[in-house]
Design a protein around this motif. Structure first.
Motif, PDB file in Angstrom:
ATOM      1  N   THR A 108       0.851  -1.190   0.000  1.00  0.00           N
ATOM      2  CA  THR A 108       0.000   0.000   0.000  1.00  0.00           C
ATOM      3  C   THR A 108       0.883   1.236   0.000  1.00  0.00           C
ATOM      4  O   THR A 108       2.060   1.180   0.382  1.00  0.00           O
ATOM      5  CB  THR A 108      -0.943   0.057   1.224  1.00  0.00           C
ATOM      6  OG1 THR A 108      -0.190   0.380   2.406  1.00  0.00           O
ATOM      7  CG2 THR A 108      -1.686  -1.255   1.430  1.00  0.00           C
ATOM      8  N   ASP A 109       0.305   2.366  -0.425  1.00  0.00           N
ATOM      9  CA  ASP A 109       1.087   3.596  -0.477  1.00  0.00           C
ATOM     10  C   ASP A 109       0.149   4.799  -0.478  1.00  0.00           C
ATOM     11  O   ASP A 109      -1.073   4.661  -0.619  1.00  0.00           O
ATOM     12  CB  ASP A 109       1.977   3.616  -1.721  1.00  0.00           C
ATOM     13  CG  ASP A 109       3.196   4.520  -1.560  1.00  0.00           C
ATOM     14  OD1 ASP A 109       3.369   5.103  -0.469  1.00  0.00           O
ATOM     15  OD2 ASP A 109       3.967   4.641  -2.527  1.00  0.00           O
ATOM     16  N   VAL A 110       0.733   6.002  -0.329  1.00  0.00           N
ATOM     17  CA  VAL A 110      -0.023   7.250  -0.315  1.00  0.00           C
ATOM     18  C   VAL A 110       0.640   8.248  -1.255  1.00  0.00           C
ATOM     19  O   VAL A 110       1.810   8.103  -1.603  1.00  0.00           O
ATOM     20  CB  VAL A 110      -0.081   7.859   1.111  1.00  0.00           C
ATOM     21  CG1 VAL A 110      -0.749   6.894   2.077  1.00  0.00           C
ATOM     22  CG2 VAL A 110       1.320   8.230   1.613  1.00  0.00           C
ATOM     23  N   SER A 111      -0.114   9.289  -1.645  1.00  0.00           N
ATOM     24  CA  SER A 111       0.441  10.319  -2.521  1.00  0.00           C
ATOM     25  C   SER A 111      -0.317  11.620  -2.315  1.00  0.00           C
ATOM     26  O   SER A 111      -1.532  11.675  -2.479  1.00  0.00           O
ATOM     27  CB  SER A 111       0.351   9.883  -3.988  1.00  0.00           C
ATOM     28  OG  SER A 111       0.874  10.887  -4.852  1.00  0.00           O
ATOM     29  N   LEU A 112       0.427  12.658  -1.948  1.00  0.00           N
ATOM     30  CA  LEU A 112      -0.135  14.003  -1.783  1.00  0.00           C
ATOM     31  C   LEU A 112       0.982  14.995  -2.088  1.00  0.00           C
ATOM     32  O   LEU A 112       2.007  15.006  -1.407  1.00  0.00           O
ATOM     33  CB  LEU A 112      -0.648  14.204  -0.357  1.00  0.00           C
ATOM     34  CG  LEU A 112      -1.193  15.591   0.000  1.00  0.00           C
ATOM     35  CD1 LEU A 112      -2.415  15.946  -0.828  1.00  0.00           C
ATOM     36  CD2 LEU A 112      -1.528  15.668   1.498  1.00  0.00           C
ATOM     37  N   TYR A 113       0.800  15.803  -3.134  1.00  0.00           N
ATOM     38  CA  TYR A 113       1.842  16.759  -3.501  1.00  0.00           C
ATOM     39  C   TYR A 113       1.239  17.895  -4.321  1.00  0.00           C
ATOM     40  O   TYR A 113       0.156  17.772  -4.906  1.00  0.00           O
ATOM     41  CB  TYR A 113       2.960  16.075  -4.302  1.00  0.00           C
ATOM     42  CG  TYR A 113       2.525  15.537  -5.641  1.00  0.00           C
ATOM     43  CD1 TYR A 113       2.626  16.316  -6.807  1.00  0.00           C
ATOM     44  CD2 TYR A 113       2.016  14.256  -5.769  1.00  0.00           C
ATOM     45  CE1 TYR A 113       2.223  15.826  -8.037  1.00  0.00           C
ATOM     46  CE2 TYR A 113       1.614  13.758  -7.001  1.00  0.00           C
ATOM     47  CZ  TYR A 113       1.722  14.551  -8.124  1.00  0.00           C
ATOM     48  OH  TYR A 113       1.319  14.057  -9.344  1.00  0.00           O
ATOM     49  N   LEU A 114       1.955  19.014  -4.347  1.00  0.00           N
ATOM     50  CA  LEU A 114       1.566  20.156  -5.166  1.00  0.00           C
ATOM     51  C   LEU A 114       2.124  19.990  -6.575  1.00  0.00           C
ATOM     52  O   LEU A 114       3.253  19.535  -6.752  1.00  0.00           O
ATOM     53  CB  LEU A 114       2.088  21.451  -4.543  1.00  0.00           C
ATOM     54  CG  LEU A 114       1.427  21.887  -3.233  1.00  0.00           C
ATOM     55  CD1 LEU A 114       2.271  22.953  -2.559  1.00  0.00           C
ATOM     56  CD2 LEU A 114       0.013  22.401  -3.481  1.00  0.00           C
ATOM     57  N   LYS A 115       1.361  20.388  -7.568  1.00  0.00           N
ATOM     58  CA  LYS A 115       1.831  20.271  -8.949  1.00  0.00           C
ATOM     59  C   LYS A 115       3.120  21.054  -9.180  1.00  0.00           C
ATOM     60  O   LYS A 115       3.968  20.649  -9.978  1.00  0.00           O
ATOM     61  CB  LYS A 115       0.755  20.776  -9.903  1.00  0.00           C
ATOM     62  CG  LYS A 115      -0.446  19.868 -10.043  1.00  0.00           C
ATOM     63  CD  LYS A 115      -1.426  20.438 -11.059  1.00  0.00           C
ATOM     64  CE  LYS A 115      -2.632  19.535 -11.245  1.00  0.00           C
ATOM     65  NZ  LYS A 115      -3.604  20.108 -12.217  1.00  0.00           N
ATOM     66  N   LYS A 116       3.281  22.178  -8.505  1.00  0.00           N
ATOM     67  CA  LYS A 116       4.465  23.003  -8.702  1.00  0.00           C
ATOM     68  C   LYS A 116       5.712  22.417  -8.055  1.00  0.00           C
ATOM     69  O   LYS A 116       6.821  22.896  -8.305  1.00  0.00           O
ATOM     70  CB  LYS A 116       4.217  24.419  -8.179  1.00  0.00           C
ATOM     71  CG  LYS A 116       4.044  24.500  -6.671  1.00  0.00           C
ATOM     72  CD  LYS A 116       3.811  25.935  -6.229  1.00  0.00           C
ATOM     73  CE  LYS A 116       3.674  26.042  -4.716  1.00  0.00           C
ATOM     74  NZ  LYS A 116       3.425  27.450  -4.287  1.00  0.00           N
ATOM     75  N   ASP A 117       5.550  21.409  -7.212  1.00  0.00           N
ATOM     76  CA  ASP A 117       6.689  20.774  -6.544  1.00  0.00           C
ATOM     77  C   ASP A 117       6.436  19.276  -6.466  1.00  0.00           C
ATOM     78  O   ASP A 117       6.155  18.719  -5.411  1.00  0.00           O
ATOM     79  CB  ASP A 117       6.868  21.368  -5.140  1.00  0.00           C
ATOM     80  CG  ASP A 117       8.141  20.885  -4.473  1.00  0.00           C
ATOM     81  OD1 ASP A 117       8.928  20.170  -5.128  1.00  0.00           O
ATOM     82  OD2 ASP A 117       8.348  21.202  -3.288  1.00  0.00           O
ATOM     83  N   LYS A 118       6.538  18.600  -7.600  1.00  0.00           N
ATOM     84  CA  LYS A 118       6.150  17.197  -7.708  1.00  0.00           C
ATOM     85  C   LYS A 118       7.054  16.246  -6.933  1.00  0.00           C
ATOM     86  O   LYS A 118       6.678  15.100  -6.686  1.00  0.00           O
ATOM     87  CB  LYS A 118       6.129  16.783  -9.183  1.00  0.00           C
ATOM     88  CG  LYS A 118       5.083  17.499 -10.007  1.00  0.00           C
ATOM     89  CD  LYS A 118       5.104  17.012 -11.441  1.00  0.00           C
ATOM     90  CE  LYS A 118       4.030  17.706 -12.274  1.00  0.00           C
ATOM     91  NZ  LYS A 118       4.004  17.240 -13.679  1.00  0.00           N
ATOM     92  N   ASN A 119       8.216  16.711  -6.562  1.00  0.00           N
ATOM     93  CA  ASN A 119       9.159  15.828  -5.887  1.00  0.00           C
ATOM     94  C   ASN A 119       9.066  15.889  -4.366  1.00  0.00           C
ATOM     95  O   ASN A 119       9.783  15.172  -3.676  1.00  0.00           O
ATOM     96  CB  ASN A 119      10.591  16.156  -6.321  1.00  0.00           C
ATOM     97  CG  ASN A 119      10.814  15.874  -7.792  1.00  0.00           C
ATOM     98  OD1 ASN A 119      10.347  14.863  -8.311  1.00  0.00           O
ATOM     99  ND2 ASN A 119      11.515  16.766  -8.471  1.00  0.00           N
ATOM    100  N   THR A 120       8.192  16.745  -3.845  1.00  0.00           N
ATOM    101  CA  THR A 120       8.030  16.859  -2.399  1.00  0.00           C
ATOM    102  C   THR A 120       6.668  16.311  -1.997  1.00  0.00           C
ATOM    103  O   THR A 120       5.629  16.914  -2.287  1.00  0.00           O
ATOM    104  CB  THR A 120       8.146  18.329  -1.937  1.00  0.00           C
ATOM    105  OG1 THR A 120       9.430  18.839  -2.321  1.00  0.00           O
ATOM    106  CG2 THR A 120       7.991  18.428  -0.425  1.00  0.00           C
ATOM    107  N   TYR A 121       6.685  15.164  -1.351  1.00  0.00           N
ATOM    108  CA  TYR A 121       5.434  14.559  -0.909  1.00  0.00           C
ATOM    109  C   TYR A 121       5.062  15.100   0.467  1.00  0.00           C
ATOM    110  O   TYR A 121       5.922  15.255   1.349  1.00  0.00           O
ATOM    111  CB  TYR A 121       5.552  13.041  -0.894  1.00  0.00           C
ATOM    112  CG  TYR A 121       5.501  12.464  -2.289  1.00  0.00           C
ATOM    113  CD1 TYR A 121       4.281  12.219  -2.914  1.00  0.00           C
ATOM    114  CD2 TYR A 121       6.677  12.213  -2.995  1.00  0.00           C
ATOM    115  CE1 TYR A 121       4.227  11.711  -4.200  1.00  0.00           C
ATOM    116  CE2 TYR A 121       6.633  11.699  -4.288  1.00  0.00           C
ATOM    117  CZ  TYR A 121       5.404  11.460  -4.880  1.00  0.00           C
ATOM    118  OH  TYR A 121       5.359  10.971  -6.169  1.00  0.00           O
ATOM    119  N   LEU A 122       3.785  15.378   0.641  1.00  0.00           N
ATOM    120  CA  LEU A 122       3.272  16.014   1.847  1.00  0.00           C
ATOM    121  C   LEU A 122       2.516  15.014   2.709  1.00  0.00           C
ATOM    122  O   LEU A 122       1.948  14.043   2.207  1.00  0.00           O
ATOM    123  CB  LEU A 122       2.332  17.165   1.474  1.00  0.00           C
ATOM    124  CG  LEU A 122       2.885  18.217   0.505  1.00  0.00           C
ATOM    125  CD1 LEU A 122       1.772  19.179   0.102  1.00  0.00           C
ATOM    126  CD2 LEU A 122       4.054  18.968   1.139  1.00  0.00           C
TER     127      LEU A 122
END
Length: 285
Positions: A23-37
């Motif tokens: 399992t995994d998660v994904s939350l990030y801003l389009k302007k900073d795709k390499n920084t997951y929140l």
């Protein structure tokens, strides 16, 4: 206001086809795709165009799920051809070449509906979106064998008061069904609305404890048209009525502070559950 606790425990970055991480998660801003929140919030309640895949997302080896970060708060499905984790690698939208090579795709069309198991409110006469809000926030977190997302919509006008509604979606390793929970955090009973959308020419099966669909969604972001199955499973005793508005089958709950349903999906490209008959059979287990 009822307090809620969230445990944020992150595992290593998942790799497509990993035998260890399921399992995994994904939350990030389009302007900073390499920084997951871990979390994000907005007073406007709308980060739809600023967030990658338009909202928080989670996945297990069978499917991925996102919740739109706007007034719809709809639930959308990403379908897979073969088991594995794909969100970190393909960010919900694999190229046509990747899709034809075996990666998944967004076959599900939400449109103006609540999607598959999305949550809204009922005021006795009308469906009330989780909007306007004082603030909307999203969080994602993962544990050893499960991943979760939460969306909290605060200050929703409802029957002369304001309510705070928390929606939590959970996926589990080796389990195709995902759990959807809705909470009224103020302690005020509300009537939740949930359900499943559908389109013309789709097969629809309604039973006492589930509603299922199978067919082609009019989606235009996938490389090819693929038949898709979707279902919402529920305790019939939690609901006082059902409605069909021509685009979705809706379930209206009895007044409550908490509601839980399960959602699931499969598609015709999969090796095992790849037909309407097999999908319905899987719901009866």
């Amino acid at each position: 206001m009822i307090k809620y606790l969230i445990l944020l425990v992150f595992t290593c970055t998942s790799i497509y086809g990993s035998a260890q991480v399921k399992t995994d998660v994904s939350l990030y801003l389009k302007k900073d795709k390499n920084t997951y929140l871990d979390e994000i919030s907005s007073e406007s309640g709308n980060l739809f165009n600023k967030l990658g895949h338009h909202g928080p997302a989670i996945e297990n080896q069978y499917l991925a799920i996102r919740v739109y970060f706007n007034k719809k708060a709809a639930i959308d499905i990403y379908s897979k051809e073969k088991p594995g984790l794909e969100l970190k690698a393909k960010r919900w939208y694999p190229s046509k070449k990747d899709q034809l090579a075996g990666y998944g795709a967004d076959y599900y069309k939400v449109g103006k509906t609540l999607g598959l198991g999305g949550v809204r409110l009922w005021d006795g006469e009308n469906i009330i979106p989780l909007h306007p809000v004082r603030q909307r926030s999203a969080k994602v977190f993962t544990q050893a064998d499960s991943s979760y997302l939460e969306m909290l919509s605060e200050g929703i006008p409802y029957r002369g008061k304001t309510v705070d509604i928390l929606v939590r979606v959970s996926v589990y390793a080796d389990k195709r069904e995902a759990k959807v929970e809705a909470y009224s955090l103020n302690g005020e009973p509300v009537q939740f609305v949930t359900g499943i959308n559908y389109f013309d020419q789709m097969k629809v099966v309604k039973e006492e404890n589930y509603i299922a669909t199978w067919g082609i969604h009019p989606e235009d972001v996938a490389a090819e048209k693929v038949e898709l199955g979707a279902a919402i499973l529920f305790n019939n005793g939690d609901f006082e009525k059902q409605l069909n508005d021509g685009t979705q089958h809706l379930l209206i709950s009895k007044p409550s502070q908490y509601l839980t349903t399960w959602i699931t999906s499969a598609n015709a490209r999969e090796l095992e559950i790849n037909s309407f008959q097999k999908f319905i059979k899987s719901l009866m287990k």
